[in-house]
Design a protein around this motif. Structure first.
Motif, PDB file in Angstrom:
ATOM      1  N   LEU A  25     -20.689  -0.460  56.541  1.00  0.00           N
ATOM      2  CA  LEU A  25     -20.847  -0.853  57.746  1.00  0.00           C
ATOM      3  C   LEU A  25     -19.600  -0.821  58.554  1.00  0.00           C
ATOM      4  N   GLY A  26     -18.356  -0.445  58.094  1.00  0.00           N
ATOM      5  CA  GLY A  26     -17.219  -0.173  58.674  1.00  0.00           C
ATOM      6  C   GLY A  26     -16.393  -1.491  58.507  1.00  0.00           C
ATOM      7  N   ALA A  27     -15.054  -1.398  58.684  1.00  0.00           N
ATOM      8  CA  ALA A  27     -14.009  -2.641  58.453  1.00  0.00           C
ATOM      9  C   ALA A  27     -14.074  -3.706  59.505  1.00  0.00           C
ATOM     10  N   SER A  28     -14.771  -3.488  60.517  1.00  0.00           N
ATOM     11  CA  SER A  28     -15.088  -4.682  61.466  1.00  0.00           C
ATOM     12  C   SER A  28     -16.382  -5.346  60.732  1.00  0.00           C
ATOM     13  N   PHE A  29     -16.958  -4.953  59.802  1.00  0.00           N
ATOM     14  CA  PHE A  29     -18.203  -5.863  59.355  1.00  0.00           C
ATOM     15  C   PHE A  29     -18.164  -5.731  57.648  1.00  0.00           C
ATOM     16  N   THR A  48     -22.800 -13.586  64.446  1.00  0.00           N
ATOM     17  CA  THR A  48     -22.806 -11.989  64.294  1.00  0.00           C
ATOM     18  C   THR A  48     -24.252 -11.488  63.598  1.00  0.00           C
ATOM     19  N   TYR A  49     -24.926 -10.635  64.178  1.00  0.00           N
ATOM     20  CA  TYR A  49     -26.233 -10.197  63.338  1.00  0.00           C
ATOM     21  C   TYR A  49     -26.595  -8.838  63.783  1.00  0.00           C
ATOM     22  N   ASP A  50     -27.507  -8.384  63.011  1.00  0.00           N
ATOM     23  CA  ASP A  50     -28.167  -6.940  62.943  1.00  0.00           C
ATOM     24  C   ASP A  50     -29.506  -7.366  62.515  1.00  0.00           C
ATOM     25  N   ASP A  51     -30.833  -7.204  63.064  1.00  0.00           N
ATOM     26  CA  ASP A  51     -30.983  -6.841  64.222  1.00  0.00           C
ATOM     27  C   ASP A  51     -31.343  -8.147  65.279  1.00  0.00           C
ATOM     28  N   ALA A  52     -31.948  -8.922  64.843  1.00  0.00           N
ATOM     29  CA  ALA A  52     -32.383  -9.762  65.804  1.00  0.00           C
ATOM     30  C   ALA A  52     -32.244 -11.332  64.948  1.00  0.00           C
ATOM     31  N   SER A  82     -33.066  -1.312  67.386  1.00  0.00           N
ATOM     32  CA  SER A  82     -32.112  -0.623  66.423  1.00  0.00           C
ATOM     33  C   SER A  82     -31.059  -0.436  67.304  1.00  0.00           C
ATOM     34  N   GLY A  83     -29.925  -1.149  67.242  1.00  0.00           N
ATOM     35  CA  GLY A  83     -28.652  -0.896  68.344  1.00  0.00           C
ATOM     36  C   GLY A  83     -27.442  -0.615  67.694  1.00  0.00           C
ATOM     37  N   GLY A  84     -27.720  -0.032  66.505  1.00  0.00           N
ATOM     38  CA  GLY A  84     -26.083   0.544  65.924  1.00  0.00           C
ATOM     39  C   GLY A  84     -25.510  -0.719  65.320  1.00  0.00           C
ATOM     40  N   ASP A  85     -24.114  -0.910  65.688  1.00  0.00           N
ATOM     41  CA  ASP A  85     -23.329  -2.065  65.261  1.00  0.00           C
ATOM     42  C   ASP A  85     -23.996  -3.461  65.278  1.00  0.00           C
ATOM     43  N   PRO A  86     -23.505  -4.329  64.484  1.00  0.00           N
ATOM     44  CA  PRO A  86     -23.898  -5.835  64.437  1.00  0.00           C
ATOM     45  C   PRO A  86     -23.444  -6.340  65.829  1.00  0.00           C
TER      46      PRO A  86
END
Length: 867
Positions: free
Chosen positions: A99-103, A147-151, A185-189
């Protein structure tokens, strides 16, 4: 660069208010003497590192069998079968990494149902927070960040307190809402902030429950982190954020939209200013808003936005041409935004606008870098073309449609409050209602190019501006029949009024980079060019491909003129010939490589992977598109030209070569003037209604800003202060481009008798006050304006002037003597026939006379000390 405040509390545009805010993990450090500290909890109630959650990730409905579908959100629910973990929770393709260093992921969620690759629909989380009766009594609200993905939906003690990107949930039958796909489907959280009213809490234990929704069965990631929940003892003011000015239906109208964190009555106040330059200068200087001459317009609202905030809209109509206004938004009860200008040009004749390709802030993964690039391009473009009238964005304003931090970044340039924006709906904008909640556009038809779902943005719109018809399509919609019907209808109703027709949509059909072979692009390329030619569109503006392409003239989807050579600087269109331009990135967040360099339609291709923008200039005879670099590229400087093309049309007149204009000249009525005398300045050869600055050097002393008349002529007078330095000086006129015109003069000493005579005759009129009191004086004006004024010991003055010419403004400043002599004054005369009056408390600053007043007052105080 324009800086922005970080989340969770946004403070852009706000002035004159103290903001009470809690910062995650930091207790209030200041208590006023004599007051006891509030009893609110001094530590976060929830944080990422220490809060334990129970959770269900097995794709079941925890309230199954209960008549109350929210039973699982209440305190008495038995969650003993739930798992236990610490945030952040998440998964990427079933793994805790990627998910990347930010997440980062601390607790891995079960991503799939059984052994399938079908994503779990909904995850359920619970935790408890304790608050005593004393703490609750002093708590105004809880402030939260998630912080969330997707809703996501959040509940306190069984009551929903927030929901983000949850429109699909709210639209579903009640018995399906605990277990369904929802969101985008928005990409990053995405991180959102919200508040929880204190009256939803109970003394003792409170249950916080969260439903986290996956947007679709094939989604590659899921994420949840409830990063902070903090009690505060005072509700922060409801301050406006995300202010943006957008184009209205024509040159006489504008739309303004903004957000507030809570629902509250909001208004827009609009004050008329003496000129566009005065409006801009007042906004830049932070001058006090002139509420006494402002109109107030109540705002409409759509209610809660996708991000849980509230938007507000006002449409302004019947603006006057060549005029300046100041506006602010908010309310007396909750606070106002800083003032921004609205300026209008002539409502007919030549025009120009700036065109920006896909800002898509956030696409690089470094939002701060994207913000810096976006702001720099805007600054560079406006410094080069300050007279632009519109800002046109090709779409993909943000990278993630529902990400409010990215919208805040996109809206961070102050230019987006000062100039009307023309937004285009891009594929990265469409997946949320945020695009249409942020931007108010004119003549919107939501059924043409309609939104593809209940949670997306859609619709086509149009407007007219100075004899040009603009049509903007939502090319995210594949319903080409509705696009064609819309274009046919708008051109049939308004095409005859237009000298030129400009079409804009996001998905470029004549570009050469990564999307050139996409099925969506090929379908649009097959469906639209013929109707675009048949309806007589002249220029089509596009984005999406993050590279620059200028087409040959295209007619009905084919090369219009086999003799047109690549890069031809002037092209002459016949009926049906269309020029297509695809813009490169304006922010530098993302570039695409060229994939089809031999495309038959490509006249100019450029992909240097540097930020670009375009200036589009329109006259009766031609449209010129000049594309420039907004950053250095090797030996190519900032504002070096990537490409320029002039589009003419067969049968229309060609713009004649402009006749050489005489150089501006400035003259004085006398080269030698005594102290206390009047210096008259005249000028000719300037642009009509041009704004210039006047200075006297060698001090220098600013005399303020002035506008020439419709013939480009300038006239002003300056009453030289009685104590002004004897010797050689220069009168300097400074134009907007920095060009200076100067003429010398000499100031001689005034005899004592002359000074007394001047005091009685009152060549100007005015009054000032020394440190010990206030004095009044009046005199008959020898020039075109007469004025009386009173001044106070702090060097400010209030006064009024009246005259027989429009724009006659008198500014007086002086220390009163026994004869009531005004020792300094400035008059500027415009071109119209009317009477003008100006209250000096506001007028000194607007005209630059405040500088002169402070200089003179300082001198007098120095002289008093010496005496």
């Amino acid at each position: 660069m324009h800086h922005r405040s970080p989340h969770p509390i946004r403070r852009r545009f706000i002035t004159g208010l103290a903001v009470v805010a809690a910062v995650a993990g930091i207790a209030p450090a200041f208590v006023a003497p004599g007051l006891a500290a509030a009893a609110v909890p001094d530590a976060p109630l929830i944080d990422t590192a220490s809060t334990q959650w129970t959770y269900s990730d097995n794709d079941t409905d925890p309230a199954a069998g209960s008549a109350d579908r929210l039973a699982w959100t209440q305190g008495e629910f038995d969650d003993s079968t739930f798992k236990t973990g610490v945030a952040p929770f998440g998964a990427k393709n079933g793994a805790p990494t990627g998910l990347g260093a930010s997440f980062p992921v601390t607790t891995l969620l079960n991503h799939y149902v059984g052994d399938s690759k079908v994503g779990v629909r909904t995850y359920h989380f619970r935790t408890n927070v304790d608050i005593t009766a004393d703490e609750l009594a002093d708590t105004a609200e809880l402030q939260a960040s998630v912080t969330y993905d997707d809703a996501v939906q959040i509940f306190v003690n069984g009551e929903k307190v927030a929901g983000f990107v949850d429109e699909r949930v709210e639209a579903a039958p009640e018995n399906e809402r605990n277990l369904m796909y929802a969101g985008n489907s928005g990409g990053d959280p995405v991180t959102s902030t919200f508040s929880i009213p204190a009256d939803t809490l109970e003394a003792g234990t409170n249950t916080i429950a969260v439903a986290l929704y996956q947007d679709r069965a094939t989604s590659s990631d899921i994420y949840f982190d409830f990063s902070s929940l903090i009690a505060v003892d005072e509700v922060p003011p409801i301050l406006p954020t995300d202010v943006v000015q957008t184009i209205g239906a024509d040159a006489t109208s504008r739309n303004v939209t903004w957000y507030t964190p809570r629902d509250a009555a909001q208004s827009l106040q609009l004050a008329t200013m003496p000129s566009p330059a005065a409006a801009t200068e007042a906004a830049k200087s932070g001058a006090e808003f002139p509420v006494e001459r402002a109109q107030t317009f109540a705002a409409a609202s759509d209610g809660a936005t996708s991000s849980g905030e509230f938007n507000h809209r006002v449409t302004l109509t019947d603006l006057s041409e060549r005029s300046g206004y100041l506006y602010r938004v908010g309310s007396d009860a909750s606070g106002w935004s800083a003032a921004s200008p609205i300026t209008t040009a002539a409502f007919s004749g030549d025009t120009s606008f700036l065109f920006f390709g896909d800002p898509q802030v956030g696409a690089s993964g470094n939002l701060s870098a994207d913000e810096a690039g976006w702001n720099d391009t805007m600054d560079v473009a406006l410094n080069a073309y300050p007279e632009t009238e519109l800002l046109f964005s090709s779409g993909d304003q943000v990278n993630t449609a529902s990400n409010e931090a990215q919208y805040e970044t996109f809206l961070s340039p102050s230019a987006l409050q000062e100039y009307p924006l023309v937004p285009v709906n891009g594929n990265h904008d469409v997946g949320s209602k945020a695009y249409e909640q942020h931007f108010t556009v004119p003549n919107l038809d939501p059924d043409s190019g309609a939104a593809t779902s209940a949670t997306s943005s859609g619709g086509n719109y149009w407007f007219e501006y100075k004899d040009v018809l603009y049509v903007v399509l939502n090319s995210n919609s594949s319903d080409t029949a509705s696009h064609i019907e819309f274009m046919n209808r708008v051109v049939a109703e308004h095409g005859d009024d237009a000298k030129w027709k400009v079409l804009a949509f996001h998905h470029s059909i004549y570009s050469v980079a990564s999307h050139v072979f996409d099925n969506q692009i090929k379908d649009l390329r097959a469906a639209l060019p013929e109707i675009i030619s048949d309806l007589g569109f002249d220029l089509v503006l596009q984005g999406h491909d993050h590279s620059y392409t200028r087409s040959f003239l295209v007619n009905d989807g084919e090369l219009a003129n086999a003799e047109e050579v690549p890069g031809q600087s002037v092209v002459t269109a016949k009926d049906g010939d269309v020029l297509y331009v695809t813009a490169n990135s304006a922010s530098g967040s993302k570039y695409y490589d060229v994939r089809d360099p031999e495309a038959w339609y490509a006249s100019v291709i450029n992909q240097e992977k540097v930020r670009n923008y375009s200036n589009v200039s329109i006259t009766d005879a031609e449209i010129t598109v000049t594309t420039l670099r907004s950053e250095q590229h090797g030996e190519d400087a900032v504002n070096s030209v990537v490409d320029t093309v002039t589009l003419q049309h067969e049968g229309r007149p060609v713009s004649p070569e402009p006749e050489p204009q005489p150089e501006p000249e400035v003259a004085l009525d006398a080269s030698v003037v005594a102290q206390g005398g009047t210096l008259s300045v005249t000028g000719a050869g300037f642009e009509p209604n041009e704004t210039v600055l006047a200075e006297v050097r060698s001090e220098p002393v600013s005399l303020g800003s002035f506008s020439t008349d419709a013939a480009g002529e300038l006239s002003l007078t300056w009453q030289i202060p009685a104590e002004f330095e004897v010797g050689a000086h220069e009168l300097v006129i400074i134009r907007a481009d920095g060009t200076e015109l100067s003429t010398p003069f000499e100031v001689t000493a005034a005899a004592a008798a002359d000074a007394a005579s001047d005091a009685g005759a009152g060549a100007g009129a005015g009054a000032g006050a020394g440190a010990d009191g206030v004095a009044d004086a009046s005199g008959a004006a020898a020039g075109t304006a007469s004025a009386s004024a009173t001044g106070a010991a702090n060097g400010t003055a209030a006064g009024a002037g009246s005259g027989t010419s429009t724009g006659a403004v008198a500014i007086a400043d002086g220390a009163a003597d026994s004869a009531g002599t005004a020792n300094g004054g400035l008059a500027a005369t415009g071109a119209n026939d009317a009477t003008a009056a100006l209250a000096l408390a506001g007028g000194l600053l607007a005209l630059g006379g405040f500088i002169l007043a402070r200089v003179l007052l300082a001198r007098r105080r120095a002289q008093a000390v010496q005496q």
